[in-house]
Motif scaffolding. Structure first.
Motif, mmCIF file in Angstrom:
data_model
loop_
_atom_site.group_PDB
_atom_site.id
_atom_site.type_symbol
_atom_site.label_atom_id
_atom_site.label_comp_id
_atom_site.label_asym_id
_atom_site.label_seq_id
_atom_site.Cartn_x
_atom_site.Cartn_y
_atom_site.Cartn_z
ATOM 1 N N SER A 542 0.811 -1.223 0.000
ATOM 2 C CA SER A 542 0.000 0.000 0.000
ATOM 3 C C SER A 542 0.844 1.272 0.000
ATOM 4 N N ALA A 543 2.159 1.130 -0.087
ATOM 5 C CA ALA A 543 3.034 2.304 -0.039
ATOM 6 C C ALA A 543 2.846 3.181 -1.270
ATOM 7 N N PRO A 578 8.796 7.108 2.941
ATOM 8 C CA PRO A 578 8.608 5.924 3.772
ATOM 9 C C PRO A 578 9.324 6.050 5.110
ATOM 10 N N THR A 579 8.625 5.672 6.155
ATOM 11 C CA THR A 579 9.179 5.710 7.509
ATOM 12 C C THR A 579 9.144 4.310 8.099
ATOM 13 N N SER A 580 10.255 3.889 8.663
ATOM 14 C CA SER A 580 10.363 2.554 9.241
ATOM 15 C C SER A 580 9.491 2.421 10.487
ATOM 16 N N THR A 581 8.670 1.380 10.523
ATOM 17 C CA THR A 581 7.890 1.116 11.740
ATOM 18 C C THR A 581 8.712 0.343 12.767
ATOM 19 N N THR A 582 9.880 -0.127 12.347
ATOM 20 C CA THR A 582 10.776 -0.834 13.274
ATOM 21 C C THR A 582 11.623 0.143 14.070
ATOM 22 N N SER A 604 3.947 5.267 4.425
ATOM 23 C CA SER A 604 4.255 6.437 3.588
ATOM 24 C C SER A 604 3.673 7.708 4.199
ATOM 25 N N GLU A 605 4.191 8.081 5.354
ATOM 26 C CA GLU A 605 3.678 9.263 6.047
ATOM 27 C C GLU A 605 4.762 10.273 6.397
#
Length: 788
Positions: A542-543, A578-582, A604-605
């Motif tokens: 969904s990015a 894109p920002t890492s959720t990790t 993608s926020e």
């Protein structure tokens, strides 16, 4: 060093034995830059001499009996703007063809003296564009014939600080925001041991002997270029020698390279319609590193080739390609050193192979109303990336990435000339194939990916000039899509308008103001798109495409026919980064190390911005002297997952200074130097507890990014060149001294396990800082180029 000393002694002895040749020959063509039509009767003159020639019915010229030294060569033709090639070195052997493409002079000014502008400007890209000739690249101090290092002398361009890296960072953007083209063929990697998903690496893999020149564009991108956010590097390859077989052998402190070129199927013709140029290069860094006692051994090969065939006056077909084989092995050290031991533990084992090949067809319309270009290409990267508890014996595997990414691309562009207007349009179709087998014990991930999808794009551009060529402007639009992501086929999401304008407002045309605005998009790397969760689903399907809006305003003053000064202000705004959720950090702050970039879940926020000013003074080779002075002041900031506050990026040096200059003495001696200064770079410190728990994996604390910075970086490199010419060969010898001032190279703190003098881990395990060296090293080296 003994081998080098012996070789130099033989050269000095042979200079008195071999028959000295004090003259050389240059040949080439002069054509209409717009139509490609040969210009018959054009005049070519070596400035400061009476030597010259006129072109024949094929637009070709030859100048013989030229004393072997450096010249500026000027080509002129009635109704066209005179063009000068600066810093042309004439040897007794090894001279490449010197080709000119003259632009029509549409000015109606008869009584005003107009200064010709030697710095390339296009309607589509009137600013943020720089050019380097083949000689400027080859003689660059501290560059070691590596184009990625050479472009770092240009305004707004920097490299990674504090590591064995060769990233190209343009105006605060990440290394993966750039694209590279070899004669219109896209190449994803220009470095050995490249970071998959990005483009950086420690050593460049392109052979500068192939290039007529290199063009860097930092903004105002033409609509035909896709997937670019920060910069475009275009490598313009020359064709092989159409008259005779020639070549060169280059030996430096780290590698040896052989290049050969010449005509094919020449028969009784003076000029062959088919030519080739090919090279192969071999590293011996692994041998030097083993002798020195470094903990890793980089071993690589690379090759490059181009085959060109002139079918007839209007049609040309070419085949070109480049490839590399890389092996980064671990060296089993005999003596224990805490810092070297930590590097040995933490560096990955990398085995890579890359290959790019393309075939192109250029067709000039017979009525000179335009042309078309079609390029079919394929590029492949195979990457085997491992991390072990015991790197020497390759046991205790805790990270494995075995992947292969392949692109097959078809690019088509047609250009038509309509009076003062130029219109172009075309399309792009890419089949993307990506496979990956990953085991990540640190993050508890394991997946196998087999992904195949299509990418496509459409583009159009119009440009023109008016008011007696004082105003030039361009409008462009492109859209890109793909068949994989959720919104990939919604082309309205990636509509990319762009516009540029250039106005020359002084009577003799030495003052020009330039401006451009544009929106650009980039799809996420295959490492991110192909990432799968443990449930087997594509976590980033969904990015969105990354969006970047550029605005640039510049002022240029042409001092004389060889020098200029310019000032540019730029602003880049990023959305949907894109920002890492990790790690809760923007991917813009990753990709500068030896890792697999982007193989993780993202959203993608993210947002970002870079802005600043660039001041440039440039003098082409004049009066035995040339110089480039560039100052850049800028900010680079991105948001993280925790909020909308902007934090300094890892590329945020704040200040970039580059001073480059050289002087050519008599008897073919040259001295040149380069000074670089980079301000304090931000970095994410090591999370010591998490690293201790997962050692030898190093875990960064990205929540602390921007709270600590490296010391400023500065380095002075000096180079001395001497050239000899003999009857059937010429010899170039250069000595380089890198880091003359012995400046310390700033680097992030390095941590390792606490060990005793025998290298045994002290229990219970503790993490300690092990980097102890704070002194810089002076690095002398020597190189030889034999032209035949």
């Amino acid at each position: 060093m003994r081998i080098y000393s012996l070789f130099i002694a033989l050269i000095m002895l042979s200079s008195g034995v071999l028959y000295a040749q004090t003259s050389g020959t240059i040949t080439g063509t002069v054509k209409d830059a717009k139509t490609g039509e040969p210009l018959i009767g054009a005049t070519i003159i070596l400035e400061g001499t009476n030597l010259g020639a006129a072109t024949n019915v094929e637009g070709r010229y030859t100048i013989n009996n030229i004393p072997t030294k450096t010249y500026n060569v000027k080509a002129s033709f009635v109704g066209f703007i005179t063009e000068t090639k600066f810093n042309v070195v004439v040897r007794s052997a090894g001279n490449i063809e010197l080709n000119f493409e003259l632009k029509e002079n549409v000015s109606e000014l008869d009584e005003v003296t107009v200064t010709p502008n030697p710095f390339e400007k296009l309607e589509t890209t009137p600013l943020s564009i720089q050019n380097l000739s083949q000689e400027e690249i080859a003689a660059y101090p501290g560059g070691n014939n590596d184009i990625a290092k050479v472009v770092q002398s240009l305004p707004g361009v920097s490299g990674s600080v504090g590591g064995f890296r060769n990233d190209v960072i343009i105006r605060g953007g990440a290394p993966n925001e750039n694209v590279y083209f070899l004669d219109g063929v896209p190449i994803p990697n220009i470095n050995h041991f490249s970071t998959q998903g990005s483009a950086g690496g420690p050593v460049g893999l392109l052979n500068v002997s192939f290039f007529e020149g290199v063009t860097l564009t930092a903004s105002s991108f033409g609509a035909e270029y896709d997937n670019v956010l920060s910069g475009i590097l275009q490598f313009n390859q020359r064709n092989g020698n159409p008259r005779e077989f020639t070549g060169n052998l280059r030996i430096s402190s780290s590698e040896a390279a052989l290049t050969a070129e010449g005509p094919l199927f020449k028969g009784d013709q003076d000029i062959a319609n088919t030519t080739f140029i090919a090279s192969v290069r071999r590293s011996y860094l692994q041998l030097l590193f083993d002798v020195i006692g470094l903990p890793f051994l980089p071993d690589y090969w690379d090759f490059q080739y181009k085959l060109n065939h002139q079918v007839n006056r209007d049609n040309t077909i070419y085949l070109t390609g480049v490839g590399a084989i890389d092996d980064l092995a671990i060296n089993d050290l005999e003596d224990f050193d805490p810092e070297q031991e930590a590097i040995q533990n933490q560096i990955p084992v990398i085995r890579q192979n890359s290959n790019t090949a393309g075939i192109g067809w250029k067709r000039q319309f017979s009525d000179n109303s335009g042309f078309m270009e079609t390029v079919l290409s394929n590029n492949t990267l195979g990457n085997r990336f491992y991390r072990y508890d015991d790197n020497v014996n390759e046991t205790g595997l805790y990270l494995k990435n075995e992947s292969r990414e392949t692109e097959t691309q078809l690019r088509y562009r047609v250009t038509k000339f309509l009076g003062n207007w130029t219109a172009s349009g075309g399309f792009l179709l890419i089949n993307s194939d990506y496979s990956n087998n990953t085991e990540d014990l640190v993050n508890n991930r394991q997946f196998e990916t087999d992904l195949n999808f299509f990418r496509y794009g459409l583009h159009g551009q119009v440009s023109s000039n008016m008011l007696n060529n004082r105003v030039k402007f361009s409008l462009g639009l492109r859209a890109d899509g793909n068949t994989f992501t959720d919104t990939g086929n919604e082309l309205y999401r990636t509509l990319s308008p762009r516009a540029s304008v250039s106005y020359t407002f002084s009577e003799n045309r030495d003052w020009t103001v330039n401006a451009s605005v544009g929106r650009y998009y980039k799809i996420l790397p295959y490492t991110t798109l192909g990432f799968q969760g443990n449930d087997g689903s594509f976590a980033n399907k969904s990015a969105d495409y990354i969006q970047s809006d550029h605005a640039v305003l510049g002022l240029e003053y042409l001092i004389n026919q060889s020098s200029r000064i310019s000032l540019e202000g730029f602003f880049k705004k990023y959305d949907d980064y894109p920002t890492s959720t990790t790690d809760s950090v923007s991917l813009a702050n990753k990709g500068g190390g030896f890792e697999v970039f982007g193989s993780e879940p993202v959203i993608s926020e993210g947002k970002g911005r870079t802005y600043g000013v660039e001041l440039l003074f440039q003098q082409k080779f004049t009066g035995n002297f040339y110089a480039v002075t560039a100052f850049t002041f800028y900010k680079s900031e991105f948001t993280n997952l925790l909020g909308n506050d902007y934090d300094p990026a890892v590329w945020d040096n704040g200040v970039l200074i580059s001073l480059l200059g050289g002087y050519k003495f008599g008897n073919n001696w040259e001295v040149s130097g380069r000074y670089r200064f980079l301000g304090k770079a931000s970095y994410a410190p090591v999370d010591q507890q998490a690293t201790l728990d997962n050692y030898p994996a190093v875990i960064k604390d990205f929540n602390e990014l921007g709270t600590v910075r490296l010391d400023p970086f500065s380095q002075l490199d000096v180079r001395i060149d001497k050239k000899w010419s003999f009857q059937k060969l010429s010899l170039d010898l250069f000595v380089e001294i890198q880091n003359v001032l012995a400046s310390a190279n700033p680097s992030e703190p390095r941590y390792g396990l606490d060990r005793n003098e025998q290298g045994e881990v002290i229990m219970p395990r503790q993490l300690i800082r092990v980097d102890t060296s704070s002194e810089g090293a002076v690095l002398p080296s020597i190189g030889i180029v034999l032209n035949f």
